[in-house]
Design an enzyme around this catalytic site. Structure first.
Site, PDB file in Angstrom:
ATOM      1  N   GLY A  18     -71.201  67.438  18.887  1.00 28.22           N
ATOM      2  CA  GLY A  18     -70.814  66.042  19.140  1.00 28.22           C
ATOM      3  C   GLY A  18     -71.888  65.184  19.764  1.00 28.22           C
ATOM      4  O   GLY A  18     -71.911  63.984  19.550  1.00 28.22           O
ATOM      5  N   ASP A  76     -78.013  65.683  11.677  1.00 24.87           N
ATOM      6  CA  ASP A  76     -76.652  65.761  12.217  1.00 24.87           C
ATOM      7  C   ASP A  76     -75.800  64.632  11.659  1.00 24.87           C
ATOM      8  O   ASP A  76     -76.146  63.460  11.818  1.00 24.87           O
ATOM      9  CB  ASP A  76     -76.696  65.653  13.743  1.00 24.87           C
ATOM     10  CG  ASP A  76     -77.209  66.928  14.393  1.00 24.87           C
ATOM     11  OD1 ASP A  76     -76.630  67.996  14.142  1.00 24.87           O
ATOM     12  OD2 ASP A  76     -78.205  66.853  15.143  1.00 24.87           O
ATOM     13  N   GLY A 119     -78.685  66.672  23.763  1.00 20.73           N
ATOM     14  CA  GLY A 119     -79.082  66.700  25.163  1.00 20.73           C
ATOM     15  C   GLY A 119     -78.147  67.444  26.103  1.00 20.73           C
ATOM     16  O   GLY A 119     -78.165  67.207  27.310  1.00 20.73           O
ATOM     17  N   ASP A 166     -78.159  76.151  17.328  1.00 23.61           N
ATOM     18  CA  ASP A 166     -78.238  74.695  17.461  1.00 23.61           C
ATOM     19  C   ASP A 166     -77.613  74.210  18.765  1.00 23.61           C
ATOM     20  O   ASP A 166     -76.425  74.416  19.007  1.00 23.61           O
ATOM     21  CB  ASP A 166     -77.505  74.058  16.265  1.00 23.61           C
ATOM     22  CG  ASP A 166     -77.538  72.544  16.282  1.00 23.61           C
ATOM     23  OD1 ASP A 166     -78.415  71.969  16.956  1.00 23.61           O
ATOM     24  OD2 ASP A 166     -76.686  71.940  15.602  1.00 23.61           O
TER      25      ASP A 166
END
Ligand code: DX5
Ligand code: ZN
Length: 209
Positions: free
Chosen positions: A138, A31, A141, A171
């Site tokens: 962004g 990421d 979790g 994702d």
């Protein structure tokens, strides 16, 4: 089902990447956040590129950046199989997809939860993968947005209609139970569910179903 592991929430990336290298995970999901397209910012490229020291797995790179053209040559240099950026990024999307393919790397477009799936139609000829976000991009979790399951079905329908052979990667928010809602996908990207556990292989196997 293939699995891609994101180490975004890892407190010790070097250690966790080495542990992931000993599992049968298919890809490492990288990421990249620029602090503009999304609020958060990931480590600079000079640090990120040392990833080869810890993993021999192929990379599935997810650019959450405003200007993908700047990042493509950098991440194309690594052991990258898929390189994706957002359809919402303000750039010449077709040109950036062609640019990725010039490096003989598979090109992907990521799509955020509120963007209509039909926005991808103009780019289908230049796409190898669609990265369907199960959360707002962004941070790791977060909880899976259940409507994502319908968006995967919608995409499948679209690919059929346009005779496109494109991989679907989901994702964000993927765990054992949300993975079951994504059975039409080809790859599941999971971060926190794997990284927060003390048995990476068990979690990875549970996602394969
Ligand atoms: C979200 C990232 C995801 C995320 C996945 O912006 O693109 O790759 O880290 O991690 P989990 O599984 O924790 O949502
Ligand atoms: Zn990601």
């Amino acid at each position: 089902m293939k699995i891609s592991a994101s180490f975004l929430t890892s407190k010790n990336p070097a250690y966790d990447l080495k542990k992931l290298n000993d599992t049968d995970v298919d890809y490492i999901h990288v990421d990249i956040m620029d602090g503009k397209f999304v609020k958060n910012k990931t480590m600079p490229y000079r640090e990120m590129k040392t990833i080869y020291k810890y993993t021999s797995k192929r990379l599935d790179v997810h650019l959450m950046v405003e200007n993908p053209m700047k990042y493509i040559p950098l991440y194309a240099e690594l052991n990258t199989e898929y390189l994706s950026f957002h359809v919402e990024a303000d750039c010449d999307t077709e040109r950036a997809l062609r640019f990725i393919r010039e490096y003989s790397i598979k090109a992907g477009l990521a799509i955020s939860p509120n963007t209509p799936v039909s926005d991808l139609i103009p780019y289908l000829p230049y796409l190898d993968m669609v990265l369907v976000m199960g959360v707002e991009p962004g941070k790791g979790g977060q909880e899976f947005i259940e409507e994502t399951a319908d968006r995967i079905k919608e995409l499948k329908g679209l690919f059929k209609e346009y005779h496109a052979s494109i991989v679907i990667n989901v994702d964000g928010g993927i765990n054992e139970s949300t993975a079951k809602m994504c059975q039409d996908a080809d790859i599941l990207t999971s971060g926190n569910y794997i990284i927060s556990s003390n048995d990476f292989q068990e979690k990875i196997s549970s996602l394969r179903g």
